[in-house]
Design a protein around this motif. Structure first.
Motif, mmCIF file in Angstrom:
data_model
loop_
_atom_site.group_PDB
_atom_site.id
_atom_site.type_symbol
_atom_site.label_atom_id
_atom_site.label_comp_id
_atom_site.label_asym_id
_atom_site.label_seq_id
_atom_site.Cartn_x
_atom_site.Cartn_y
_atom_site.Cartn_z
ATOM 1 N N GLY A 89 0.458 -1.406 0.079
ATOM 2 C CA GLY A 89 0.345 0.018 -0.117
ATOM 3 C C GLY A 89 1.140 1.599 0.226
ATOM 4 N N ASP A 90 1.884 1.135 0.455
ATOM 5 C CA ASP A 90 2.846 1.940 0.292
ATOM 6 C C ASP A 90 3.202 2.455 -1.300
ATOM 7 O OD1 ASP A 90 3.606 2.758 3.051
ATOM 8 O OD2 ASP A 90 5.871 1.449 2.555
ATOM 9 N N ILE A 91 3.192 3.819 -1.216
ATOM 10 C CA ILE A 91 3.858 4.431 -2.903
ATOM 11 C C ILE A 91 5.275 5.393 -2.791
ATOM 12 C CG2 ILE A 91 1.909 5.009 -3.766
ATOM 13 C CD1 ILE A 91 2.486 8.409 -2.791
ATOM 14 N N ILE A 92 6.258 5.055 -3.842
ATOM 15 C CA ILE A 92 7.283 5.406 -3.012
ATOM 16 C C ILE A 92 8.373 6.513 -4.831
ATOM 17 C CG2 ILE A 92 8.235 3.106 -3.787
ATOM 18 C CD1 ILE A 92 11.205 3.921 -1.750
ATOM 19 N N SER A 93 8.649 7.278 -4.241
ATOM 20 C CA SER A 93 9.545 8.369 -5.618
ATOM 21 C C SER A 93 11.275 7.515 -5.884
ATOM 22 C CB SER A 93 8.683 9.143 -5.820
ATOM 23 O OG SER A 93 7.763 9.886 -5.726
ATOM 24 N N VAL A 94 11.645 7.317 -6.127
ATOM 25 C CA VAL A 94 13.133 7.044 -6.733
ATOM 26 C C VAL A 94 13.457 7.833 -7.870
ATOM 27 C CG1 VAL A 94 14.884 6.345 -7.174
ATOM 28 C CG2 VAL A 94 13.046 4.587 -6.171
ATOM 29 N N ASP A 95 14.391 8.763 -7.075
ATOM 30 C CA ASP A 95 15.098 10.014 -7.824
ATOM 31 C C ASP A 95 17.122 9.965 -7.624
ATOM 32 O OD1 ASP A 95 16.226 11.961 -9.224
ATOM 33 O OD2 ASP A 95 15.033 13.606 -7.146
ATOM 34 N N CYS A 96 17.501 9.538 -8.947
ATOM 35 C CA CYS A 96 18.451 8.899 -9.312
ATOM 36 C C CYS A 96 19.003 9.959 -10.456
ATOM 37 C CB CYS A 96 18.933 7.755 -9.407
ATOM 38 S SG CYS A 96 17.801 6.524 -10.468
ATOM 39 N N GLY A 97 19.845 9.420 -11.187
ATOM 40 C CA GLY A 97 20.809 10.276 -11.825
ATOM 41 C C GLY A 97 22.951 9.636 -11.540
ATOM 42 N N ALA A 98 23.469 9.374 -12.740
ATOM 43 C CA ALA A 98 24.772 9.109 -13.494
ATOM 44 C C ALA A 98 25.180 10.075 -14.078
ATOM 45 C CB ALA A 98 24.377 8.086 -14.114
ATOM 46 N N PHE A 112 4.051 1.948 -6.854
ATOM 47 C CA PHE A 112 3.218 1.549 -5.902
ATOM 48 C C PHE A 112 3.890 0.032 -5.160
ATOM 49 C CE2 PHE A 112 1.181 4.058 -8.605
ATOM 50 C CZ PHE A 112 -0.046 4.541 -8.514
ATOM 51 N N VAL A 113 3.563 0.204 -4.258
ATOM 52 C CA VAL A 113 4.449 -0.957 -3.307
ATOM 53 C C VAL A 113 3.287 -2.024 -2.819
ATOM 54 C CG1 VAL A 113 4.990 -2.121 -1.292
ATOM 55 C CG2 VAL A 113 6.546 0.722 -2.360
ATOM 56 N N GLY A 114 3.043 -3.035 -3.869
ATOM 57 C CA GLY A 114 2.324 -3.769 -3.294
ATOM 58 C C GLY A 114 1.203 -3.782 -4.083
ATOM 59 N N SER A 115 -0.043 -4.112 -3.166
ATOM 60 C CA SER A 115 -1.758 -3.818 -4.083
ATOM 61 C C SER A 115 -2.432 -3.113 -3.313
ATOM 62 C CB SER A 115 -2.492 -5.207 -4.640
ATOM 63 O OG SER A 115 -2.392 -5.935 -2.782
ATOM 64 N N GLY A 116 -3.588 -2.671 -3.596
ATOM 65 C CA GLY A 116 -4.333 -2.133 -2.925
ATOM 66 C C GLY A 116 -4.449 -0.714 -2.360
ATOM 67 N N GLU A 120 -7.154 8.210 -4.802
ATOM 68 C CA GLU A 120 -7.186 8.887 -5.772
ATOM 69 C C GLU A 120 -6.037 9.443 -5.513
ATOM 70 O OE1 GLU A 120 -7.836 8.180 -1.001
ATOM 71 O OE2 GLU A 120 -8.526 8.096 -2.704
ATOM 72 N N LEU A 121 -4.569 7.610 -5.380
ATOM 73 C CA LEU A 121 -3.857 7.683 -4.864
ATOM 74 C C LEU A 121 -3.080 7.483 -6.532
ATOM 75 C CD1 LEU A 121 -2.588 5.914 -1.751
ATOM 76 C CD2 LEU A 121 -1.589 8.231 -2.219
ATOM 77 N N LEU A 122 -3.277 6.700 -6.971
ATOM 78 C CA LEU A 122 -3.141 5.825 -8.824
ATOM 79 C C LEU A 122 -3.621 6.862 -9.529
ATOM 80 C CD1 LEU A 122 -5.351 3.042 -8.551
ATOM 81 C CD2 LEU A 122 -2.800 3.014 -8.490
ATOM 82 N N GLU A 123 -4.197 8.438 -8.791
ATOM 83 C CA GLU A 123 -4.523 9.597 -10.266
ATOM 84 C C GLU A 123 -3.798 10.139 -9.378
ATOM 85 O OE1 GLU A 123 -6.796 11.299 -12.763
ATOM 86 O OE2 GLU A 123 -5.964 9.316 -12.578
ATOM 87 N N LEU A 124 -3.098 10.684 -8.696
ATOM 88 C CA LEU A 124 -1.497 11.277 -8.192
ATOM 89 C C LEU A 124 -0.102 11.429 -8.888
ATOM 90 C CD1 LEU A 124 -1.322 13.474 -6.416
ATOM 91 C CD2 LEU A 124 -0.268 12.018 -4.668
#
Length: 278
Positions: A89-98, A112-116, A120-124
């Protein structure tokens, strides 16, 4: 001063951008319930090593990790650690560079981590990602920097309001120039303000990192005691999407997208510039 890149320099940035895309693919696959954000950082380190690239995050201003992992109400600059374990149910933003031969790539995504997950989170995440592409589509020869800001904000404002009442376009952070350094002029707002004027003109060789950050509530943030982790002041969850883009005589090339941005730009009637790496 805005750094204007040559075609040869853009080709090097494309190499760096593809490493970033590889990090995205690997960390997205690893972002599962039970994994720690430290685990994701280790995955990113391995990808960099495999491609002979350097991290532009590790050590930047003292930042202690290879990637930023921002979970739920964390907007940006979350520090990976063993204690932050992802759960269903968590959401995570991963920011990275090279960095390849001194040239930088930088991009972020929300997963999106897992399910459920609540609708409004999907739409966000969808709104945030699509606003980024609207901004990329406005990176046209002859346009001004403000046209990108206007397109990002305009897309978000046109969307139906979430059940939380509004989308907050984060004000304290925005996009930036990129090239021989990760963060360069110009600073790119994700909204329009008269104080900033029209900004620079889009000409061949301009390279930008376009990165909207949007919450389900406030536009305001605060930084925690570690001097890095940025959260929303009202605790609402947020999304962060970013790509690095080079503007060429033949149009935009999304340096950190595997296909160079062809598929998404086509939706806007725009032909992506040819990939210098073939």
């Amino acid at each position: 001063m805005v750094e204007i890149k040559t075609p040869e320099q853009i080709a090097k940035m494309r190499e760096a951008g593809l490493v970033v895309a590889a990090i995205h693919a690997a960390t997205r696959e690893a972002a599962v319930p039970g994994a720690s954000t430290k685990d994701l950082d280790e995955v990113a380190r391995k990808v960099l090593a495999e491609h002979g690239a350097k991290s532009n995050f590790l050590g930047y201003g003292g930042f202690p990790a290879t990637i930023c992992t921002s979970v739920n109400e964390v907007v940006v600059h979350g520090i990976p650690d063993e204690k932050t374990v992802l759960k269903d149910g968590d959401i995570i933003s991963v920011d990275c560079g090279a960095i390849i031969d001194g040239w930088h790539g930088d991009a972020a995504y929300t997963a999106f981590v897992g399910s459920g997950h609540a609708p409004e989170l999907l739409e966000l995440s969808r709104v945030t990602e699509e606003s980024m592409w609207a901004g990329i589509a406005a990176m046209k020869l002859g346009n001004r920097l403000v046209d990108i800001s206007k397109s990002i904000e305009g897309y978000i404002r046109r969307q139906p309001r979430p059940v939380t009442g509004k989308y907050g376009i984060i004000e304290d952070f925005g996009g930036h120039g990129i090239g021989s350094e990760m963060h360069m002029d110009p600073h790119l707002l994700n909204y329009v303000t008269r104080k900033r004027g029209k900004g620079i003109k889009m000409v061949p060789g301009v390279c930008l990192a376009i990165e909207p950050m949007v919450s389900l509530g406030t536009a305001q943030t605060e930084t925690l005691a570690d001097d890095w982790t940025v959260i929303t002041t009202d605790g609402t969850w947020s999304s962060h999407w970013e790509h690095s883009i080079a503007l060429t005589e033949n149009g935009p090339l999304v340096l950190t997208a595997v296909d160079g941005g062809k598929a998404k730009l086509a939706e806007y009637g725009i032909t992506a510039a040819p990939d210098p790496l073939g």
